[in-house]
Design a protein around this motif. Sequence first.
Motif, mmCIF file in Angstrom:
data_model
loop_
_atom_site.group_PDB
_atom_site.id
_atom_site.type_symbol
_atom_site.label_atom_id
_atom_site.label_comp_id
_atom_site.label_asym_id
_atom_site.label_seq_id
_atom_site.Cartn_x
_atom_site.Cartn_y
_atom_site.Cartn_z
ATOM 1 N N ASN A 1 0.818 -1.216 0.000
ATOM 2 C CA ASN A 1 0.000 0.000 0.000
ATOM 3 C C ASN A 1 0.850 1.264 0.000
ATOM 4 N N GLU A 2 2.022 1.195 0.616
ATOM 5 C CA GLU A 2 2.934 2.346 0.577
ATOM 6 C C GLU A 2 3.437 2.588 -0.845
ATOM 7 N N VAL A 3 3.758 1.503 -1.522
ATOM 8 C CA VAL A 3 4.288 1.615 -2.889
ATOM 9 C C VAL A 3 3.190 2.053 -3.858
ATOM 10 N N ALA A 4 1.973 1.484 -3.686
ATOM 11 C CA ALA A 4 0.871 1.768 -4.609
ATOM 12 C C ALA A 4 -0.391 2.044 -3.809
ATOM 13 N N PRO A 5 -0.566 3.267 -3.322
ATOM 14 C CA PRO A 5 -1.707 3.591 -2.440
ATOM 15 C C PRO A 5 -3.064 3.338 -3.093
ATOM 16 N N ASN A 6 -3.141 3.362 -4.408
ATOM 17 C CA ASN A 6 -4.428 3.180 -5.080
ATOM 18 C C ASN A 6 -4.624 1.765 -5.623
ATOM 19 N N HIS A 7 -3.767 0.844 -5.208
ATOM 20 C CA HIS A 7 -3.872 -0.536 -5.676
ATOM 21 C C HIS A 7 -5.021 -1.216 -4.935
ATOM 22 N N ALA A 8 -6.122 -1.493 -5.674
ATOM 23 C CA ALA A 8 -7.354 -1.981 -5.035
ATOM 24 C C ALA A 8 -7.139 -3.306 -4.319
ATOM 25 N N VAL A 9 -6.417 -4.230 -4.948
ATOM 26 C CA VAL A 9 -6.209 -5.550 -4.349
ATOM 27 C C VAL A 9 -5.390 -5.427 -3.077
ATOM 28 N N ALA A 10 -4.356 -4.601 -3.109
ATOM 29 C CA ALA A 10 -3.510 -4.430 -1.923
ATOM 30 C C ALA A 10 -4.309 -3.799 -0.777
ATOM 31 N N LYS A 11 -5.157 -2.829 -1.111
ATOM 32 C CA LYS A 11 -5.969 -2.174 -0.072
ATOM 33 C C LYS A 11 -6.942 -3.158 0.563
ATOM 34 N N THR A 12 -7.596 -3.955 -0.280
ATOM 35 C CA THR A 12 -8.568 -4.935 0.235
ATOM 36 C C THR A 12 -7.877 -5.982 1.100
ATOM 37 N N LEU A 13 -6.703 -6.429 0.659
ATOM 38 C CA LEU A 13 -5.956 -7.454 1.399
ATOM 39 C C LEU A 13 -5.546 -6.923 2.768
ATOM 40 N N LEU A 14 -5.026 -5.715 2.802
ATOM 41 C CA LEU A 14 -4.588 -5.157 4.080
ATOM 42 C C LEU A 14 -5.780 -4.997 5.026
ATOM 43 N N LYS A 15 -6.888 -4.521 4.498
ATOM 44 C CA LYS A 15 -8.086 -4.346 5.334
ATOM 45 C C LYS A 15 -8.517 -5.683 5.936
ATOM 46 N N ARG A 16 -8.491 -6.741 5.108
ATOM 47 C CA ARG A 16 -8.906 -8.058 5.609
ATOM 48 C C ARG A 16 -7.948 -8.576 6.681
ATOM 49 N N LEU A 17 -6.645 -8.427 6.444
ATOM 50 C CA LEU A 17 -5.649 -8.929 7.385
ATOM 51 C C LEU A 17 -5.745 -8.200 8.729
ATOM 52 N N LEU A 18 -5.972 -6.893 8.661
ATOM 53 C CA LEU A 18 -6.096 -6.124 9.906
ATOM 54 C C LEU A 18 -7.340 -6.544 10.680
ATOM 55 N N ALA A 19 -8.418 -6.801 9.941
ATOM 56 C CA ALA A 19 -9.653 -7.247 10.597
ATOM 57 C C ALA A 19 -9.464 -8.607 11.240
ATOM 58 N N GLU A 20 -8.778 -9.498 10.549
ATOM 59 C CA GLU A 20 -8.522 -10.833 11.103
ATOM 60 C C GLU A 20 -7.629 -10.733 12.329
#
Length: 550
Positions: free
Chosen positions: A528-547
């Motif tokens: 997300n730091e490298v590509a703040p608008n990368h949809a897949v990376a954003k969704t993945l990080l959100k899921r991992l943080l929730a888990e």
Amino acid sequence: MADPKTLPLSDTTVIVTGMHRSGTSLLAGLLGKLGLRQANLLMPPNQANPAGYFEPPDIAALNDEILGRVDRSWADPKPMPDGWMASGALTGIAERARDLFGRRFDSPRGAVVKDPRFSRTLPVWLKLMAEIGTTPVIFIASRHPAEVGASLCRRDGMSSDHAERLWASYFLEAEHGSRGCRRCVVRYEEMLSDAPQALVSAFADMGVDLGPVDAATTAELRDFVDGALHRNRLAQAEDQGPAGPDDLATRLFAHAGGDRRLVDHEKLARFHRDWQADWTRISPGAQRSDFMTRFPGWYVSRSQDLLQSGGDVDEAMALLHRAAELAPAHFRPHHLMGNVHAHLGELPAAVAAQRRAIAFNAGFMPAHMALIRGLRQMGTVEEAIRAARHALKLEPGHTNARHLLGVLLAEAGDMDAAIDAQREVIARNDSIVAAHLALCRALLQTNDVDGALRSATRAVEIAPDTLGAQHLLGSVLARRGEWEGAIAAQQRALALDGAFVPALVALSRALSSAGRTDEAIQAAQRANEVAPNHAVAKTLLKRLLAEGEG
């Protein structure tokens, strides 16, 4: 008649020169088969010379610079200026020639070096040979001027008068520059008909002891010529120019057929006087000739120099248009215009230009490849497939075209055909990493994960420092549930490019599946730091943080 003192071949440096398109590459390749050492860096093969040029590109470039410093070029038939070797224009050239030759050859003795431009720059290199203490032996390749002219017309849009004058200048300057050396003219047709005999005879005439040529070497020479003979027959109809008038080049060609060692100095002197007098009449002074401003290849070359140096694109395009005006039916300016249009993202114009190039030279594969790529970029995949199939009808063994066809078939959803195409590429050349990677992706689409693993593993074996190979291997291992192997492969990919987002995302997923949640979150955060608008990376990080919170 042999020289009084016979020299062993190992004490000489063989210089191959002669007019362009006259068989210099074939001759240099044959000499290499005899055991002479080639330079440690050679110009790569291409469609014009599939067997290779056997020419050090940096030595050729230095020869071009020498010519340029005295206001000449490889294509300018005007004689070199009087006193050019002693002029201040060549300051520093001798030192650079010595350094370059030393970097290309461990030892000058027993070596062969080839460049058609040596015909005009021989004095520079012969001076170097004397300084380093080796005996030069000069081979001058010779082919009928009409055939050379037809070849240069087809390749560069050169007029027959221009080509004839260029042939004569190359021959006479090679003859003049090599006086006092052991030298021999070798005809192109002699190499094609009986290369072993042509070489043995030439060395014997020059008083050079070639040593015994065994049956295995003889067979290797004949095999090498067989490929050249096949290509020669394919081009024969196009290169079979008209016999033409009894011009100077034709008379020189005939003379050299009976004076291979160029020992008839009186007759050669008359040729030189006629040649110099003709040029004094048509182009007095030291400046370049007007032939260059009428030569399409000159404008093409200037445009390429501009583009390679990051110069003005509009000026480069204007030069290419001028080349096309001079030779409306010549393919090369249109092909290069298409490349420029593609670079600028002007895809319809790029495709149209490549179609024009193909219309003028149906067998020019670079234009076919550029057309296929342009159609693919435009999203017309089916049309690109048709173009690729057409190109392969012309040249079935063209591995790049077949690889690209496989990629296009995969994009069209025809995975079985895509797999077959990439496997055929690999069967021809197992070292093409892109084919192994494309095969791997197609096999994954058919759920042949084991086959995909073999392809990805082979790609990594061939090129372990290839980012795409390591990333794809990691993806295949992840499909197999081999998380630690997948993690290691993605980490290797990131060691090559730490900002490669697909590898960061794949690494995060593999770490998560391996139960290493904190590390997975770190990888996703980095993506997300490298590509703040990368949809897949954003969704993945959100899921991992929730888990992690859960």
